[in-house]
Scaffold this motif. Structure first.
Motif, PDB file in Angstrom:
ATOM      1  N   PRO A 276     -54.058   2.739  14.744  1.00  0.00           N
ATOM      2  CA  PRO A 276     -55.425   2.441  14.318  1.00  0.00           C
ATOM      3  C   PRO A 276     -55.579   1.173  13.483  1.00  0.00           C
ATOM      4  O   PRO A 276     -56.568   1.016  12.773  1.00  0.00           O
ATOM      5  N   GLY A 277     -54.602   0.270  13.549  1.00  0.00           N
ATOM      6  CA  GLY A 277     -54.710  -0.998  12.846  1.00  0.00           C
ATOM      7  C   GLY A 277     -55.722  -1.928  13.503  1.00  0.00           C
ATOM      8  O   GLY A 277     -56.361  -1.582  14.502  1.00  0.00           O
ATOM      9  N   PHE A 278     -55.842  -3.140  12.960  1.00  0.00           N
ATOM     10  CA  PHE A 278     -56.827  -4.086  13.480  1.00  0.00           C
ATOM     11  C   PHE A 278     -56.390  -4.566  14.858  1.00  0.00           C
ATOM     12  O   PHE A 278     -55.269  -5.038  15.044  1.00  0.00           O
ATOM     13  N   PRO A 279     -57.272  -4.483  15.872  1.00  0.00           N
ATOM     14  CA  PRO A 279     -56.866  -4.778  17.255  1.00  0.00           C
ATOM     15  C   PRO A 279     -56.701  -6.272  17.527  1.00  0.00           C
ATOM     16  O   PRO A 279     -57.548  -7.082  17.144  1.00  0.00           O
ATOM     17  N   THR A 280     -55.630  -6.605  18.218  1.00  0.00           N
ATOM     18  CA  THR A 280     -55.416  -7.997  18.622  1.00  0.00           C
ATOM     19  C   THR A 280     -56.538  -8.491  19.517  1.00  0.00           C
ATOM     20  O   THR A 280     -56.855  -9.684  19.529  1.00  0.00           O
ATOM     21  N   ASP A 281     -57.173  -7.599  20.270  1.00  0.00           N
ATOM     22  CA  ASP A 281     -58.246  -7.994  21.179  1.00  0.00           C
ATOM     23  C   ASP A 281     -59.532  -8.391  20.457  1.00  0.00           C
ATOM     24  O   ASP A 281     -60.469  -8.895  21.090  1.00  0.00           O
ATOM     25  N   VAL A 282     -59.600  -8.183  19.151  1.00  0.00           N
ATOM     26  CA  VAL A 282     -60.772  -8.592  18.372  1.00  0.00           C
ATOM     27  C   VAL A 282     -60.437  -9.769  17.452  1.00  0.00           C
ATOM     28  O   VAL A 282     -61.307 -10.368  16.846  1.00  0.00           O
ATOM     29  N   GLN A 283     -59.168 -10.105  17.376  1.00  0.00           N
ATOM     30  CA  GLN A 283     -58.747 -11.194  16.482  1.00  0.00           C
ATOM     31  C   GLN A 283     -59.453 -12.517  16.766  1.00  0.00           C
ATOM     32  O   GLN A 283     -59.957 -13.160  15.841  1.00  0.00           O
ATOM     33  N   PRO A 284     -59.547 -12.986  18.032  1.00  0.00           N
ATOM     34  CA  PRO A 284     -60.218 -14.267  18.274  1.00  0.00           C
ATOM     35  C   PRO A 284     -61.689 -14.267  17.865  1.00  0.00           C
ATOM     36  O   PRO A 284     -62.191 -15.261  17.303  1.00  0.00           O
ATOM     37  N   GLN A 285     -62.399 -13.154  18.150  1.00  0.00           N
ATOM     38  CA  GLN A 285     -63.819 -13.090  17.808  1.00  0.00           C
ATOM     39  C   GLN A 285     -64.022 -13.093  16.295  1.00  0.00           C
ATOM     40  O   GLN A 285     -64.943 -13.743  15.781  1.00  0.00           O
ATOM     41  N   LEU A 286     -63.177 -12.366  15.566  1.00  0.00           N
ATOM     42  CA  LEU A 286     -63.292 -12.370  14.114  1.00  0.00           C
ATOM     43  C   LEU A 286     -62.966 -13.753  13.565  1.00  0.00           C
ATOM     44  O   LEU A 286     -63.611 -14.219  12.618  1.00  0.00           O
ATOM     45  N   MET A 287     -61.975 -14.417  14.152  1.00  0.00           N
ATOM     46  CA  MET A 287     -61.640 -15.761  13.699  1.00  0.00           C
ATOM     47  C   MET A 287     -62.836 -16.697  13.823  1.00  0.00           C
ATOM     48  O   MET A 287     -63.096 -17.514  12.935  1.00  0.00           O
ATOM     49  N   ALA A 288     -63.576 -16.572  14.931  1.00  0.00           N
ATOM     50  CA  ALA A 288     -64.762 -17.411  15.116  1.00  0.00           C
ATOM     51  C   ALA A 288     -65.740 -17.212  13.969  1.00  0.00           C
ATOM     52  O   ALA A 288     -66.281 -18.177  13.408  1.00  0.00           O
ATOM     53  N   ALA A 289     -65.967 -15.955  13.579  1.00  0.00           N
ATOM     54  CA  ALA A 289     -66.893 -15.669  12.473  1.00  0.00           C
ATOM     55  C   ALA A 289     -66.359 -16.224  11.155  1.00  0.00           C
ATOM     56  O   ALA A 289     -67.119 -16.751  10.332  1.00  0.00           O
ATOM     57  N   LEU A 290     -65.057 -16.122  10.948  1.00  0.00           N
ATOM     58  CA  LEU A 290     -64.460 -16.583   9.688  1.00  0.00           C
ATOM     59  C   LEU A 290     -64.449 -18.096   9.567  1.00  0.00           C
ATOM     60  O   LEU A 290     -64.250 -18.625   8.468  1.00  0.00           O
ATOM     61  N   CYS A 291     -64.656 -18.795  10.682  1.00  0.00           N
ATOM     62  CA  CYS A 291     -64.770 -20.258  10.604  1.00  0.00           C
ATOM     63  C   CYS A 291     -65.929 -20.672   9.710  1.00  0.00           C
ATOM     64  O   CYS A 291     -65.932 -21.775   9.153  1.00  0.00           O
ATOM     65  N   LEU A 292     -66.932 -19.791   9.577  1.00  0.00           N
ATOM     66  CA  LEU A 292     -68.115 -20.086   8.759  1.00  0.00           C
ATOM     67  C   LEU A 292     -68.107 -19.349   7.424  1.00  0.00           C
ATOM     68  O   LEU A 292     -69.089 -19.378   6.691  1.00  0.00           O
ATOM     69  N   ALA A 293     -67.005 -18.675   7.102  1.00  0.00           N
ATOM     70  CA  ALA A 293     -66.924 -17.927   5.843  1.00  0.00           C
ATOM     71  C   ALA A 293     -66.707 -18.875   4.667  1.00  0.00           C
ATOM     72  O   ALA A 293     -66.307 -20.037   4.832  1.00  0.00           O
TER      73      ALA A 293
ATOM     74  N   GLY B 294     -63.076 -22.132   5.717  1.00  0.00           N
ATOM     75  CA  GLY B 294     -64.457 -22.023   6.153  1.00  0.00           C
ATOM     76  C   GLY B 294     -65.225 -23.322   6.016  1.00  0.00           C
ATOM     77  O   GLY B 294     -65.023 -24.074   5.053  1.00  0.00           O
ATOM     78  N   VAL B 295     -66.078 -23.608   7.006  1.00  0.00           N
ATOM     79  CA  VAL B 295     -66.921 -24.807   6.988  1.00  0.00           C
ATOM     80  C   VAL B 295     -68.385 -24.377   6.990  1.00  0.00           C
ATOM     81  O   VAL B 295     -68.713 -23.261   7.390  1.00  0.00           O
ATOM     82  N   PRO B 296     -69.293 -25.252   6.534  1.00  0.00           N
ATOM     83  CA  PRO B 296     -70.714 -24.878   6.481  1.00  0.00           C
ATOM     84  C   PRO B 296     -71.351 -24.702   7.852  1.00  0.00           C
ATOM     85  O   PRO B 296     -72.295 -23.931   8.007  1.00  0.00           O
TER      86      PRO B 296
ATOM     87  N   ALA C 272     -68.821 -18.565  18.816  1.00  0.00           N
ATOM     88  CA  ALA C 272     -68.929 -19.817  18.059  1.00  0.00           C
ATOM     89  C   ALA C 272     -70.107 -20.642  18.563  1.00  0.00           C
ATOM     90  O   ALA C 272     -70.855 -21.241  17.765  1.00  0.00           O
ATOM     91  N   GLY C 273     -70.283 -20.662  19.901  1.00  0.00           N
ATOM     92  CA  GLY C 273     -71.397 -21.407  20.466  1.00  0.00           C
ATOM     93  C   GLY C 273     -72.751 -20.849  20.071  1.00  0.00           C
ATOM     94  O   GLY C 273     -73.720 -21.599  19.882  1.00  0.00           O
ATOM     95  N   LEU C 274     -72.835 -19.535  19.916  1.00  0.00           N
ATOM     96  CA  LEU C 274     -74.097 -18.917  19.497  1.00  0.00           C
ATOM     97  C   LEU C 274     -74.505 -19.360  18.097  1.00  0.00           C
ATOM     98  O   LEU C 274     -75.698 -19.434  17.784  1.00  0.00           O
ATOM     99  N   ALA C 275     -73.512 -19.643  17.247  1.00  0.00           N
ATOM    100  CA  ALA C 275     -73.801 -20.042  15.876  1.00  0.00           C
ATOM    101  C   ALA C 275     -73.851 -21.550  15.689  1.00  0.00           C
ATOM    102  O   ALA C 275     -74.333 -22.038  14.663  1.00  0.00           O
TER     103      ALA C 275
END
Length: 430
Positions: free
Chosen positions: A307-324, A363-365, A386-389
Protein backbone atom coordinates in the motif's frame (compact mmCIF):
# COMPACT_ATOMS: atom_id res chain seq x y z
CA UNK A 1 -3.64 5.91 -35.03
CA UNK A 2 -0.64 7.80 -36.42
CA UNK A 3 2.15 8.44 -33.93
CA UNK A 4 2.16 12.01 -35.26
CA UNK A 5 -1.13 12.64 -33.51
CA UNK A 6 -0.90 14.76 -30.40
CA UNK A 7 -3.03 16.26 -27.68
CA UNK A 8 -3.33 20.01 -28.14
CA UNK A 9 -3.81 21.84 -24.85
CA UNK A 10 -4.54 25.50 -24.15
CA UNK A 11 -3.56 25.74 -20.52
CA UNK A 12 -4.33 28.03 -17.64
CA UNK A 13 -7.98 27.17 -16.91
CA UNK A 14 -8.94 25.88 -13.47
CA UNK A 15 -10.74 22.59 -14.00
CA UNK A 16 -14.14 22.14 -12.42
CA UNK A 17 -16.72 19.38 -12.46
CA UNK A 18 -17.18 15.63 -12.05
CA UNK A 19 -15.54 12.74 -13.86
CA UNK A 20 -16.43 9.07 -13.54
CA UNK A 21 -13.53 6.70 -13.05
CA UNK A 22 -13.12 3.97 -15.65
CA UNK A 23 -12.64 0.31 -14.84
CA UNK A 24 -9.11 -0.64 -13.91
CA UNK A 25 -6.82 -1.51 -16.81
CA UNK A 26 -4.40 -3.30 -14.50
CA UNK A 27 -7.23 -5.43 -13.10
CA UNK A 28 -9.06 -6.13 -16.35
CA UNK A 29 -6.04 -7.57 -18.17
CA UNK A 30 -5.20 -10.42 -15.74
CA UNK A 31 -8.86 -11.16 -15.04
CA UNK A 32 -9.58 -11.60 -18.74
CA UNK A 33 -6.38 -13.67 -19.10
CA UNK A 34 -7.68 -15.99 -16.38
CA UNK A 35 -10.37 -17.16 -18.80
CA UNK A 36 -7.67 -19.34 -20.38
CA UNK A 37 -8.13 -21.60 -17.35
CA UNK A 38 -11.77 -22.36 -18.17
CA UNK A 39 -13.00 -25.80 -19.15
CA UNK A 40 -14.20 -26.27 -22.72
CA UNK A 41 -17.57 -24.57 -23.30
CA UNK A 42 -17.32 -22.39 -20.17
CA UNK A 43 -17.18 -18.57 -20.14
CA UNK A 44 -16.11 -15.64 -17.96
CA UNK A 45 -18.19 -12.46 -17.98
CA UNK A 46 -16.37 -9.27 -16.89
CA UNK A 47 -18.23 -6.01 -16.34
CA UNK A 48 -16.81 -2.47 -16.08
CA UNK A 49 -14.00 -3.27 -18.53
CA UNK A 50 -12.42 -0.10 -20.00
CA UNK A 51 -12.11 0.24 -23.78
CA UNK A 52 -8.39 0.91 -24.17
CA UNK A 53 -5.54 0.10 -26.54
CA UNK A 54 -4.26 -2.46 -24.01
CA UNK A 55 -7.61 -4.21 -23.59
CA UNK A 56 -7.96 -4.32 -27.39
CA UNK A 57 -4.50 -5.90 -27.62
CA UNK A 58 -5.40 -8.50 -25.00
CA UNK A 59 -8.65 -9.34 -26.79
CA UNK A 60 -6.66 -9.88 -30.00
CA UNK A 61 -4.19 -12.10 -28.12
CA UNK A 62 -6.93 -14.22 -26.57
CA UNK A 63 -8.60 -14.66 -29.95
CA UNK A 64 -5.28 -15.64 -31.52
CA UNK A 65 -4.91 -18.32 -28.84
CA UNK A 66 -8.32 -19.77 -29.67
CA UNK A 67 -10.66 -18.03 -27.21
CA UNK A 68 -13.95 -16.44 -28.24
CA UNK A 69 -14.23 -12.83 -26.99
CA UNK A 70 -17.26 -10.52 -27.18
CA UNK A 71 -16.94 -6.94 -26.00
CA UNK A 72 -19.93 -4.60 -25.76
CA UNK A 73 -20.79 -1.61 -23.55
CA UNK A 74 -18.05 -2.29 -21.02
CA UNK A 75 -18.82 -6.02 -20.71
CA UNK A 76 -16.34 -8.58 -21.99
CA UNK A 77 -17.39 -12.21 -22.35
CA UNK A 78 -14.46 -14.59 -22.83
CA UNK A 79 -15.38 -18.16 -23.73
CA UNK A 80 -13.38 -21.34 -24.24
CA UNK A 81 -14.15 -23.05 -27.54
CA UNK A 82 -12.09 -26.18 -28.13
CA UNK A 83 -8.31 -26.57 -28.07
CA UNK A 84 -5.99 -23.62 -27.50
CA UNK A 85 -2.97 -22.47 -29.47
CA UNK A 86 0.13 -22.46 -27.28
CA UNK A 87 2.20 -19.83 -29.12
CA UNK A 88 1.54 -16.11 -28.71
CA UNK A 89 1.91 -13.91 -31.83
CA UNK A 90 5.01 -11.71 -31.57
CA UNK A 91 3.26 -8.81 -33.33
CA UNK A 92 0.74 -8.54 -30.48
CA UNK A 93 3.02 -9.40 -27.55
CA UNK A 94 5.44 -6.65 -28.54
CA UNK A 95 2.69 -4.04 -28.14
CA UNK A 96 2.20 -4.66 -24.42
CA UNK A 97 4.42 -5.85 -21.57
CA UNK A 98 1.36 -7.14 -19.73
CA UNK A 99 1.22 -9.92 -22.35
CA UNK A 100 3.44 -11.87 -19.95
CA UNK A 101 0.41 -12.55 -17.70
CA UNK A 102 -0.79 -15.08 -20.29
CA UNK A 103 2.22 -17.33 -19.73
CA UNK A 104 1.10 -18.97 -16.48
CA UNK A 105 -2.51 -19.78 -17.40
CA UNK A 106 -1.61 -20.89 -20.93
CA UNK A 107 1.10 -23.24 -19.63
CA UNK A 108 -1.22 -24.64 -16.96
CA UNK A 109 -3.99 -25.27 -19.49
CA UNK A 110 -2.04 -26.64 -22.46
CA UNK A 111 1.21 -27.93 -20.97
CA UNK A 112 3.22 -25.72 -23.30
CA UNK A 113 3.56 -21.99 -23.91
CA UNK A 114 5.74 -19.94 -26.24
CA UNK A 115 5.96 -16.23 -25.49
CA UNK A 116 8.12 -13.74 -27.39
CA UNK A 117 9.66 -11.29 -24.95
CA UNK A 118 7.05 -8.55 -24.51
CA UNK A 119 7.20 -4.86 -25.35
CA UNK A 120 5.32 -1.83 -24.01
CA UNK A 121 6.39 1.21 -22.01
CA UNK A 122 10.08 2.11 -21.93
CA UNK A 123 10.34 2.52 -18.16
CA UNK A 124 12.99 -0.06 -17.38
CA UNK A 125 13.92 -3.70 -17.75
CA UNK A 126 10.92 -5.15 -15.87
CA UNK A 127 12.43 -8.66 -16.04
CA UNK A 128 10.18 -11.69 -15.79
CA UNK A 129 12.76 -13.69 -13.84
CA UNK A 130 10.42 -14.10 -10.86
CA UNK A 131 7.66 -15.42 -13.13
CA UNK A 132 9.97 -18.02 -14.66
CA UNK A 133 11.62 -18.98 -11.36
CA UNK A 134 8.20 -19.67 -9.80
CA UNK A 135 6.95 -21.68 -12.76
CA UNK A 136 10.17 -23.72 -12.75
CA UNK A 137 9.65 -24.51 -9.09
CA UNK A 138 6.19 -25.83 -10.01
CA UNK A 139 7.86 -28.28 -12.40
CA UNK A 140 7.99 -26.34 -15.66
CA UNK A 141 10.90 -26.63 -18.04
CA UNK A 142 11.93 -23.11 -19.11
CA UNK A 143 14.14 -22.21 -22.06
CA UNK A 144 15.03 -18.78 -23.43
CA UNK A 145 15.87 -18.93 -27.12
CA UNK A 146 15.76 -16.52 -30.06
CA UNK A 147 14.01 -13.79 -28.07
CA UNK A 148 11.24 -15.99 -26.74
CA UNK A 149 10.32 -17.99 -23.64
CA UNK A 150 9.60 -21.68 -24.22
CA UNK A 151 7.83 -23.27 -21.25
CA UNK A 152 6.55 -26.82 -20.93
CA UNK A 153 5.20 -29.12 -18.23
CA UNK A 154 3.19 -32.32 -18.33
CA UNK A 155 1.48 -31.17 -15.15
CA UNK A 156 2.40 -28.36 -12.80
CA UNK A 157 2.84 -29.30 -9.15
CA UNK A 158 1.80 -27.28 -6.13
CA UNK A 159 4.64 -26.04 -3.94
CA UNK A 160 5.81 -23.21 -1.68
CA UNK A 161 7.04 -20.15 -3.57
CA UNK A 162 8.70 -17.15 -1.95
CA UNK A 163 8.92 -14.06 -4.15
CA UNK A 164 12.12 -12.06 -3.65
CA UNK A 165 10.07 -8.96 -4.53
CA UNK A 166 6.26 -8.61 -4.36
CA UNK A 167 5.94 -8.43 -8.14
CA UNK A 168 2.39 -7.89 -9.36
CA UNK A 169 2.90 -9.71 -12.65
CA UNK A 170 4.69 -12.67 -11.06
CA UNK A 171 1.97 -12.99 -8.40
CA UNK A 172 -0.75 -12.97 -11.08
CA UNK A 173 1.03 -15.52 -13.27
CA UNK A 174 1.79 -17.92 -10.44
CA UNK A 175 -1.67 -17.73 -8.86
CA UNK A 176 -3.28 -18.53 -12.20
CA UNK A 177 -0.84 -21.35 -12.93
CA UNK A 178 -1.41 -22.83 -9.46
CA UNK A 179 -5.17 -23.01 -9.98
CA UNK A 180 -4.79 -26.03 -12.31
CA UNK A 181 -1.70 -27.52 -10.62
CA UNK A 182 -1.70 -30.75 -8.64
CA UNK A 183 -1.88 -30.11 -4.89
CA UNK A 184 -1.49 -26.98 -2.80
CA UNK A 185 0.56 -23.91 -3.67
CA UNK A 186 1.55 -21.22 -1.17
CA UNK A 187 2.88 -17.92 -2.53
CA UNK A 188 4.69 -15.85 0.08
CA UNK A 189 5.58 -12.15 -0.20
CA UNK A 190 2.86 -11.93 -2.84
CA UNK A 191 1.81 -8.55 -4.21
CA UNK A 192 -1.04 -6.96 -2.26
CA UNK A 193 -2.40 -4.55 -4.87
CA UNK A 194 -6.22 -4.28 -5.19
CA UNK A 195 -5.87 -5.66 -8.72
CA UNK A 196 -4.57 -8.93 -7.25
CA UNK A 197 -7.61 -9.12 -4.98
CA UNK A 198 -9.85 -8.56 -8.03
CA UNK A 199 -8.12 -11.45 -9.81
CA UNK A 200 -8.62 -13.70 -6.77
CA UNK A 201 -12.32 -12.77 -6.80
CA UNK A 202 -12.56 -13.70 -10.49
CA UNK A 203 -10.85 -17.05 -9.92
CA UNK A 204 -13.14 -17.78 -6.99
CA UNK A 205 -16.16 -16.94 -9.19
CA UNK A 206 -14.90 -19.60 -11.63
CA UNK A 207 -14.68 -22.21 -8.89
CA UNK A 208 -10.98 -21.95 -7.99
CA UNK A 209 -9.89 -22.61 -4.43
CA UNK A 210 -7.70 -19.57 -3.80
CA UNK A 211 -7.54 -17.11 -0.92
CA UNK A 212 -5.32 -14.84 1.14
CA UNK A 213 -4.31 -16.24 4.52
CA UNK A 214 -6.28 -14.27 7.09
CA UNK A 215 -3.26 -13.51 9.26
CA UNK A 216 -1.08 -12.29 6.39
CA UNK A 217 -2.36 -10.48 3.29
CA UNK A 218 0.96 -11.17 1.56
CA UNK A 219 0.43 -14.96 1.54
CA UNK A 220 -1.86 -16.59 -1.02
CA UNK A 221 -2.94 -20.23 -0.84
CA UNK A 222 -4.22 -22.18 -3.84
CA UNK A 223 -5.62 -25.71 -3.95
CA UNK A 224 -5.40 -26.92 -7.53
CA UNK A 225 -8.33 -28.46 -9.35
CA UNK A 226 -8.96 -30.07 -12.74
CA UNK A 227 -10.76 -27.19 -14.47
CA UNK A 228 -12.70 -23.99 -13.90
CA UNK A 229 -16.33 -23.22 -14.71
CA UNK A 230 -18.29 -20.20 -15.91
CA UNK A 231 -18.28 -17.14 -13.68
CA UNK A 232 -18.92 -13.41 -13.50
CA UNK A 233 -16.86 -10.61 -11.96
CA UNK A 234 -16.89 -6.81 -11.85
CA UNK A 235 -13.65 -4.98 -12.55
CA UNK A 236 -12.68 -2.52 -9.81
CA UNK A 237 -12.33 1.23 -10.46
CA UNK A 238 -8.99 2.37 -11.86
CA UNK A 239 -7.09 3.90 -8.95
CA UNK A 240 -4.35 5.31 -11.21
CA UNK A 241 -6.86 7.10 -13.44
CA UNK A 242 -8.61 8.38 -10.29
CA UNK A 243 -5.33 9.83 -9.02
CA UNK A 244 -4.58 11.38 -12.41
CA UNK A 245 -7.88 13.28 -12.54
CA UNK A 246 -7.53 14.43 -8.94
CA UNK A 247 -4.05 15.73 -9.69
CA UNK A 248 -5.45 17.50 -12.77
CA UNK A 249 -7.65 19.40 -10.37
CA UNK A 250 -4.75 20.07 -8.00
CA UNK A 251 -2.29 21.31 -10.65
CA UNK A 252 -4.87 23.72 -12.14
CA UNK A 253 -6.06 24.83 -8.69
CA UNK A 254 -9.55 23.72 -9.58
CA UNK A 255 -12.42 21.78 -8.01
CA UNK A 256 -12.67 18.26 -9.36
CA UNK A 257 -14.79 15.37 -8.12
CA UNK A 258 -13.85 11.84 -9.14
CA UNK A 259 -16.80 9.47 -8.79
CA UNK A 260 -17.28 5.68 -8.76
CA UNK A 261 -14.00 5.17 -6.93
CA UNK A 262 -12.74 3.20 -3.96
CA UNK A 263 -10.77 5.87 -2.05
CA UNK A 264 -9.05 3.30 0.19
CA UNK A 265 -7.16 2.13 -2.88
CA UNK A 266 -5.26 5.42 -3.11
CA UNK A 267 -4.87 6.41 0.53
CA UNK A 268 -1.17 7.03 -0.14
CA UNK A 269 -1.95 9.87 -2.55
CA UNK A 270 -4.59 11.39 -0.28
CA UNK A 271 -2.09 11.39 2.59
CA UNK A 272 0.43 13.26 0.40
CA UNK A 273 -2.21 15.76 -0.77
CA UNK A 274 -3.04 16.49 2.86
CA UNK A 275 0.66 16.93 3.59
CA UNK A 276 0.90 19.38 0.67
CA UNK A 277 -1.98 21.41 2.16
CA UNK A 278 -4.56 20.42 -0.47
CA UNK A 279 -8.16 20.62 0.71
CA UNK A 280 -10.22 17.58 -0.24
CA UNK A 281 -13.40 15.79 0.77
CA UNK A 282 -13.66 12.03 0.84
CA UNK A 283 -16.96 10.22 0.47
CA UNK A 284 -17.64 6.49 0.28
CA UNK A 285 -17.42 6.38 -3.52
CA UNK A 286 -16.00 9.78 -4.49
CA UNK A 287 -13.25 12.27 -3.71
CA UNK A 288 -13.27 16.03 -4.37
CA UNK A 289 -10.22 18.31 -4.39
CA UNK A 290 -10.72 22.04 -3.81
CA UNK A 291 -8.75 25.14 -4.83
CA UNK A 292 -5.86 26.03 -2.52
CA UNK A 293 -5.17 29.48 -1.11
CA UNK A 294 -1.56 29.34 -2.17
CA UNK A 295 1.04 27.11 -3.82
CA UNK A 296 1.41 23.48 -2.80
CA UNK A 297 3.79 22.69 0.01
CA UNK A 298 6.92 20.72 -0.85
CA UNK A 299 6.84 16.94 -0.43
CA UNK A 300 9.17 14.03 0.02
CA UNK A 301 7.91 10.87 -1.70
CA UNK A 302 9.26 7.34 -2.22
CA UNK A 303 7.51 4.91 -4.53
CA UNK A 304 6.80 1.53 -2.95
CA UNK A 305 4.76 -1.63 -3.57
CA UNK A 306 1.13 -1.34 -2.42
CA UNK A 307 0.00 0.00 0.00
CA UNK A 308 2.91 2.40 -0.50
CA UNK A 309 2.92 5.28 -2.98
CA UNK A 310 2.39 3.85 -6.50
CA UNK A 311 5.07 4.26 -9.14
CA UNK A 312 2.27 4.72 -11.68
CA UNK A 313 1.32 8.04 -10.02
CA UNK A 314 4.86 9.33 -9.54
CA UNK A 315 5.09 11.22 -12.88
CA UNK A 316 1.72 12.94 -12.38
CA UNK A 317 2.59 14.01 -8.84
CA UNK A 318 5.95 15.29 -10.06
CA UNK A 319 4.15 17.51 -12.57
CA UNK A 320 2.11 19.06 -9.75
CA UNK A 321 5.19 19.52 -7.56
CA UNK A 322 6.88 21.51 -10.32
CA UNK A 323 4.62 24.37 -9.17
CA UNK A 324 4.98 23.76 -5.42
CA UNK A 325 6.72 26.15 -3.05
CA UNK A 326 10.16 24.93 -2.06
CA UNK A 327 12.14 21.83 -2.97
CA UNK A 328 10.44 18.45 -3.26
CA UNK A 329 12.17 15.07 -3.49
CA UNK A 330 10.89 11.94 -5.24
CA UNK A 331 12.75 8.65 -4.92
CA UNK A 332 11.81 6.00 -7.49
CA UNK A 333 12.39 2.53 -6.05
CA UNK A 334 10.38 0.37 -8.49
CA UNK A 335 11.53 1.13 -12.07
CA UNK A 336 15.00 2.38 -12.92
CA UNK A 337 13.99 4.37 -16.02
CA UNK A 338 10.89 6.17 -14.83
CA UNK A 339 12.25 9.71 -15.05
CA UNK A 340 12.07 10.06 -18.83
CA UNK A 341 9.39 12.73 -18.46
CA UNK A 342 11.83 15.00 -16.61
CA UNK A 343 13.55 16.30 -19.74
CA UNK A 344 10.15 17.13 -21.24
CA UNK A 345 8.97 18.94 -18.11
CA UNK A 346 12.17 21.00 -18.23
CA UNK A 347 11.14 22.19 -21.72
CA UNK A 348 8.10 23.69 -20.01
CA UNK A 349 10.18 25.57 -17.44
CA UNK A 350 10.38 22.99 -14.64
CA UNK A 351 13.50 22.98 -12.47
CA UNK A 352 14.31 19.32 -11.83
CA UNK A 353 17.63 17.63 -11.10
CA UNK A 354 18.19 13.87 -11.29
CA UNK A 355 20.53 12.22 -8.82
CA UNK A 356 20.51 8.48 -9.53
CA UNK A 357 17.02 7.21 -8.71
CA UNK A 358 16.06 10.48 -7.01
CA UNK A 359 14.48 13.59 -8.54
CA UNK A 360 14.92 16.95 -6.82
CA UNK A 361 12.19 19.37 -7.87
CA UNK A 362 12.66 23.07 -7.20
CA UNK A 363 9.21 24.61 -7.50
CA UNK A 364 8.73 27.41 -10.04
CA UNK A 365 5.94 30.04 -10.20
CA UNK A 366 4.73 28.98 -13.64
CA UNK A 367 5.09 26.47 -16.48
CA UNK A 368 4.99 27.38 -20.17
CA UNK A 369 3.53 25.59 -23.16
CA UNK A 370 5.85 23.56 -25.39
CA UNK A 371 5.91 20.59 -27.74
CA UNK A 372 6.78 17.53 -25.65
CA UNK A 373 6.99 13.77 -26.15
CA UNK A 374 5.34 11.20 -23.88
CA UNK A 375 7.63 8.16 -23.86
CA UNK A 376 5.30 5.96 -21.83
CA UNK A 377 1.76 5.84 -20.50
CA UNK A 378 2.16 7.68 -17.19
CA UNK A 379 4.83 10.07 -18.48
CA UNK A 380 2.35 11.13 -21.15
CA UNK A 381 -0.34 11.71 -18.53
CA UNK A 382 2.10 13.83 -16.48
CA UNK A 383 2.86 16.02 -19.47
CA UNK A 384 -0.86 16.49 -20.11
CA UNK A 385 -1.30 17.67 -16.51
CA UNK A 386 1.62 20.08 -16.91
CA UNK A 387 0.05 21.38 -20.12
CA UNK A 388 -3.26 21.99 -18.37
CA UNK A 389 -1.51 24.30 -15.91
CA UNK A 390 0.96 25.89 -18.33
CA UNK A 391 0.68 29.31 -19.93
CA UNK A 392 0.03 29.07 -23.66
CA UNK A 393 -0.27 26.05 -25.91
CA UNK A 394 1.20 22.60 -25.25
CA UNK A 395 1.42 19.72 -27.69
CA UNK A 396 1.84 16.28 -26.13
CA UNK A 397 3.04 13.72 -28.67
CA UNK A 398 3.12 9.97 -28.07
CA UNK A 399 -0.65 9.99 -27.71
CA UNK A 400 -0.78 6.27 -28.49
CA UNK A 401 0.93 5.61 -25.16
CA UNK A 402 -1.70 7.59 -23.24
CA UNK A 403 -4.60 5.84 -24.96
CA UNK A 404 -3.22 2.51 -23.75
CA UNK A 405 -4.45 3.38 -20.26
CA UNK A 406 -7.01 6.21 -20.27
CA UNK A 407 -10.48 5.79 -21.72
CA UNK A 408 -11.74 8.84 -23.66
CA UNK A 409 -9.06 10.96 -21.97
CA UNK A 410 -9.66 14.06 -24.09
CA UNK A 411 -13.44 13.98 -23.56
CA UNK A 412 -13.08 13.41 -19.83
CA UNK A 413 -10.85 16.49 -19.55
CA UNK A 414 -13.16 18.52 -21.79
CA UNK A 415 -15.99 17.65 -19.39
CA UNK A 416 -13.97 19.34 -16.65
CA UNK A 417 -13.56 22.51 -18.71
CA UNK A 418 -10.14 21.84 -20.20
CA UNK A 419 -9.34 23.17 -23.68
CA UNK A 420 -7.93 19.98 -25.19
CA UNK A 421 -8.30 18.30 -28.55
CA UNK A 422 -6.66 15.56 -30.59
CA UNK A 423 -4.84 16.88 -33.65
CA UNK A 424 -2.37 15.58 -36.21
CA UNK A 425 0.91 17.11 -37.26
CA UNK A 426 0.85 17.92 -40.96
CA UNK A 427 4.54 17.16 -41.23
CA UNK A 428 3.86 13.65 -39.84
CA UNK A 429 6.45 13.69 -37.09
CA UNK A 430 7.37 15.27 -33.77
Amino acid sequence: MSNAQFLKISGGAALKGKVRTQGSKNAALPVMAAALLLGDGEKLTCTNVPLLRDTETLVALLCALGMDVRFEDGTATVARRGDLVCEMPASLVQKMRASSILLGPLLAQTGRAVMPLPGGCAIGARPIDLHLKGLAKMGASIELSHGAVYASARKLRGCRIYLDFPSVGATENLVMAAVLADGETTIENAAREPEITNLVQALQAMGAEVCYKKDNAGVIQVNGRAELVSGRVQIIPDRIASCTYLLAGVITNGEVTVTDVQPQHFDSLLAKLEEADVSYERQENSVTVYPSRGRLKKLSVKTMPYPGFPTDVQPQLMAALCLAKGTSVIKESIFESRFQHVAELRKMGAAIEIQGNTAVINGVPALYGASVQGTDLRAGAALVLAGLAAEGETRVYGLHHILRGYENFDRALQGLGAEVSIAEDDEGSF
